[in-house]
Design a protein around this motif. Sequence first.
Motif, PDB file in Angstrom:
ATOM      1  N   GLU A  76     -22.827 -12.630 -45.676  1.00  0.00           N
ATOM      2  CA  GLU A  76     -22.420 -11.340 -45.101  1.00  0.00           C
ATOM      3  C   GLU A  76     -21.728 -11.493 -43.749  1.00  0.00           C
ATOM      4  OE1 GLU A  76     -25.486 -12.242 -46.065  1.00  0.00           O
ATOM      5  OE2 GLU A  76     -27.028 -11.499 -44.674  1.00  0.00           O
ATOM      6  N   GLU A  77     -21.674 -12.710 -43.238  1.00  0.00           N
ATOM      7  CA  GLU A  77     -20.962 -12.958 -41.980  1.00  0.00           C
ATOM      8  C   GLU A  77     -19.520 -13.398 -42.212  1.00  0.00           C
ATOM      9  OE1 GLU A  77     -24.110 -15.487 -40.316  1.00  0.00           O
ATOM     10  OE2 GLU A  77     -24.481 -13.864 -38.874  1.00  0.00           O
ATOM     11  N   THR A  78     -19.091 -13.323 -43.448  1.00  0.00           N
ATOM     12  CA  THR A  78     -17.685 -13.550 -43.756  1.00  0.00           C
ATOM     13  C   THR A  78     -16.851 -12.474 -43.080  1.00  0.00           C
ATOM     14  OG1 THR A  78     -18.123 -14.644 -45.863  1.00  0.00           O
ATOM     15  CG2 THR A  78     -15.986 -13.559 -45.616  1.00  0.00           C
ATOM     16  N   ALA A  79     -15.895 -12.904 -42.268  1.00  0.00           N
ATOM     17  CA  ALA A  79     -15.098 -11.945 -41.495  1.00  0.00           C
ATOM     18  C   ALA A  79     -13.983 -12.675 -40.774  1.00  0.00           C
ATOM     19  CB  ALA A  79     -15.971 -11.212 -40.483  1.00  0.00           C
ATOM     20  N   LEU A  80     -13.106 -11.883 -40.208  1.00  0.00           N
ATOM     21  CA  LEU A  80     -12.110 -12.399 -39.267  1.00  0.00           C
ATOM     22  C   LEU A  80     -12.769 -12.345 -37.887  1.00  0.00           C
ATOM     23  CD1 LEU A  80      -9.181 -13.410 -39.373  1.00  0.00           C
ATOM     24  CD2 LEU A  80      -8.452 -11.083 -38.887  1.00  0.00           C
ATOM     25  N   TYR A  81     -12.830 -13.490 -37.240  1.00  0.00           N
ATOM     26  CA  TYR A  81     -13.485 -13.582 -35.938  1.00  0.00           C
ATOM     27  C   TYR A  81     -12.431 -13.574 -34.843  1.00  0.00           C
ATOM     28  CZ  TYR A  81     -18.089 -14.391 -37.916  1.00  0.00           C
ATOM     29  OH  TYR A  81     -19.285 -14.234 -38.567  1.00  0.00           O
ATOM     30  N   TYR A  82     -12.621 -12.646 -33.888  1.00  0.00           N
ATOM     31  CA  TYR A  82     -11.666 -12.458 -32.817  1.00  0.00           C
ATOM     32  C   TYR A  82     -12.260 -12.862 -31.466  1.00  0.00           C
ATOM     33  CZ  TYR A  82      -9.022  -9.423 -35.997  1.00  0.00           C
ATOM     34  OH  TYR A  82      -8.314  -8.920 -37.056  1.00  0.00           O
ATOM     35  N   CYS A  83     -11.415 -13.435 -30.643  1.00  0.00           N
ATOM     36  CA  CYS A  83     -11.730 -13.691 -29.254  1.00  0.00           C
ATOM     37  C   CYS A  83     -11.183 -12.530 -28.424  1.00  0.00           C
ATOM     38  CB  CYS A  83     -11.053 -15.009 -28.848  1.00  0.00           C
ATOM     39  SG  CYS A  83     -11.119 -15.410 -27.114  1.00  0.00           S
ATOM     40  N   ALA A  84     -11.955 -12.082 -27.435  1.00  0.00           N
ATOM     41  CA  ALA A  84     -11.516 -10.995 -26.556  1.00  0.00           C
ATOM     42  C   ALA A  84     -11.838 -11.370 -25.120  1.00  0.00           C
ATOM     43  CB  ALA A  84     -12.216  -9.696 -26.939  1.00  0.00           C
ATOM     44  N   ALA A  85     -11.076 -10.792 -24.190  1.00  0.00           N
ATOM     45  CA  ALA A  85     -11.304 -11.110 -22.787  1.00  0.00           C
ATOM     46  C   ALA A  85     -10.903  -9.943 -21.899  1.00  0.00           C
ATOM     47  CB  ALA A  85     -10.518 -12.363 -22.393  1.00  0.00           C
ATOM     48  N   LYS A  86     -11.544  -9.910 -20.730  1.00  0.00           N
ATOM     49  CA  LYS A  86     -11.159  -8.948 -19.712  1.00  0.00           C
ATOM     50  C   LYS A  86     -11.383  -9.591 -18.358  1.00  0.00           C
ATOM     51  CE  LYS A  86     -15.593  -6.499 -20.201  1.00  0.00           C
ATOM     52  NZ  LYS A  86     -16.211  -5.161 -20.323  1.00  0.00           N
ATOM     53  N   GLY A  87     -10.638  -9.117 -17.382  1.00  0.00           N
ATOM     54  CA  GLY A  87     -10.637  -9.779 -16.089  1.00  0.00           C
ATOM     55  C   GLY A  87     -11.758  -9.378 -15.155  1.00  0.00           C
ATOM     56  N   SER A  88     -12.582  -8.430 -15.568  1.00  0.00           N
ATOM     57  CA  SER A  88     -13.687  -8.004 -14.717  1.00  0.00           C
ATOM     58  C   SER A  88     -14.880  -7.676 -15.595  1.00  0.00           C
ATOM     59  CB  SER A  88     -13.277  -6.771 -13.914  1.00  0.00           C
ATOM     60  OG  SER A  88     -13.247  -5.628 -14.757  1.00  0.00           O
ATOM     61  N   GLY A  89     -15.967  -7.274 -14.934  1.00  0.00           N
ATOM     62  CA  GLY A  89     -17.163  -6.894 -15.671  1.00  0.00           C
ATOM     63  C   GLY A  89     -17.262  -5.403 -15.936  1.00  0.00           C
ATOM     64  N   ARG A  90     -16.169  -4.691 -15.671  1.00  0.00           N
ATOM     65  CA  ARG A  90     -16.202  -3.229 -15.883  1.00  0.00           C
ATOM     66  C   ARG A  90     -16.321  -2.893 -17.357  1.00  0.00           C
ATOM     67  NH1 ARG A  90     -11.263  -0.815 -12.463  1.00  0.00           N
ATOM     68  NH2 ARG A  90     -11.110  -2.714 -11.263  1.00  0.00           N
ATOM     69  N   GLY A  91     -17.008  -1.810 -17.644  1.00  0.00           N
ATOM     70  CA  GLY A  91     -17.177  -1.391 -19.022  1.00  0.00           C
ATOM     71  C   GLY A  91     -18.319  -2.136 -19.691  1.00  0.00           C
ATOM     72  N   THR A  92     -18.452  -1.907 -20.974  1.00  0.00           N
ATOM     73  CA  THR A  92     -19.544  -2.547 -21.706  1.00  0.00           C
ATOM     74  C   THR A  92     -19.142  -3.945 -22.156  1.00  0.00           C
ATOM     75  OG1 THR A  92     -18.873  -1.880 -23.925  1.00  0.00           O
ATOM     76  CG2 THR A  92     -20.097  -0.260 -22.615  1.00  0.00           C
ATOM     77  N   TYR A  93     -20.110  -4.666 -22.676  1.00  0.00           N
ATOM     78  CA  TYR A  93     -19.826  -5.967 -23.259  1.00  0.00           C
ATOM     79  C   TYR A  93     -19.531  -5.846 -24.757  1.00  0.00           C
ATOM     80  CZ  TYR A  93     -21.593  -8.526 -19.176  1.00  0.00           C
ATOM     81  OH  TYR A  93     -21.781  -9.044 -17.926  1.00  0.00           O
ATOM     82  N   TYR A  94     -19.940  -4.710 -25.358  1.00  0.00           N
ATOM     83  CA  TYR A  94     -19.997  -4.650 -26.811  1.00  0.00           C
ATOM     84  C   TYR A  94     -18.969  -3.714 -27.455  1.00  0.00           C
ATOM     85  CZ  TYR A  94     -22.773  -0.641 -25.368  1.00  0.00           C
ATOM     86  OH  TYR A  94     -23.204   0.499 -24.773  1.00  0.00           O
ATOM     87  N   LEU A  95     -18.216  -2.949 -26.656  1.00  0.00           N
ATOM     88  CA  LEU A  95     -17.217  -2.067 -27.239  1.00  0.00           C
ATOM     89  C   LEU A  95     -15.844  -2.725 -27.221  1.00  0.00           C
ATOM     90  CD1 LEU A  95     -18.206   1.409 -25.781  1.00  0.00           C
ATOM     91  CD2 LEU A  95     -18.500   0.590 -28.133  1.00  0.00           C
ATOM     92  N   PRO A  96     -15.170  -2.788 -28.372  1.00  0.00           N
ATOM     93  CA  PRO A  96     -13.847  -3.420 -28.404  1.00  0.00           C
ATOM     94  C   PRO A  96     -12.857  -2.784 -27.421  1.00  0.00           C
ATOM     95  CG  PRO A  96     -14.649  -3.056 -30.637  1.00  0.00           C
ATOM     96  CD  PRO A  96     -15.609  -2.352 -29.720  1.00  0.00           C
ATOM     97  N   GLN A  97     -12.932  -1.485 -27.240  1.00  0.00           N
ATOM     98  CA  GLN A  97     -11.968  -0.799 -26.370  1.00  0.00           C
ATOM     99  C   GLN A  97     -12.131  -1.177 -24.907  1.00  0.00           C
ATOM    100  OE1 GLN A  97     -14.157   0.713 -28.485  1.00  0.00           O
ATOM    101  NE2 GLN A  97     -14.866   2.661 -27.666  1.00  0.00           N
ATOM    102  N   ASP A  98     -13.202  -1.844 -24.542  1.00  0.00           N
ATOM    103  CA  ASP A  98     -13.412  -2.256 -23.155  1.00  0.00           C
ATOM    104  C   ASP A  98     -12.796  -3.618 -22.847  1.00  0.00           C
ATOM    105  OD1 ASP A  98     -16.702  -0.706 -22.781  1.00  0.00           O
ATOM    106  OD2 ASP A  98     -14.675   0.066 -22.476  1.00  0.00           O
ATOM    107  N   TYR A  99     -12.127  -4.221 -23.821  1.00  0.00           N
ATOM    108  CA  TYR A  99     -11.470  -5.508 -23.620  1.00  0.00           C
ATOM    109  C   TYR A  99      -9.960  -5.331 -23.610  1.00  0.00           C
ATOM    110  CZ  TYR A  99     -15.935  -7.823 -24.085  1.00  0.00           C
ATOM    111  OH  TYR A  99     -17.228  -8.242 -23.872  1.00  0.00           O
TER     112      TYR A  99
END
Length: 124
Positions: free
Chosen positions: A88-111
């Motif tokens: 069930e962990e079959t998926a496309l795995y994405y790397c994400a990054a942001k330059g600060s700690g603002r926002g959550t760690y878990y929402l895609p829109q915060d990256y």
Amino acid sequence: QVRLVEAGGRLVQAGGSLRLSCSASGRSFNSGVMAWFRQAPGKEREFVAAINWVDSTTYAVSVKGRFTISRDNAKNTLYLQMNSLKPEETALYYCAAKGSGRGTYYLPQDYSYWGQGTQVTVSS
């Protein structure tokens, strides 16, 4: 231009291990947050793990104890060691990054930055 390039995805049997990498170029994220997300067909993109500027880590409940996120600041590279993989962990795995700690760690829109993804397929 900022680029994130993932690598390491492949077909693996259930119970197996994989190590993904994400190479960043164009800027440093040493003072920010880098993370892994995954998206299976027909499902929303979901948080997997994140690591911040002091190497504090956060994991999704479903992967805690099996996955390990790490970073090499000298190489500007992010890693995800995945053990005891499940079909069930079959998926496309994405790397994400942001330059600060603002926002959550878990929402895609915060990256701000995303790679193109690497396919992980876990066979039963």
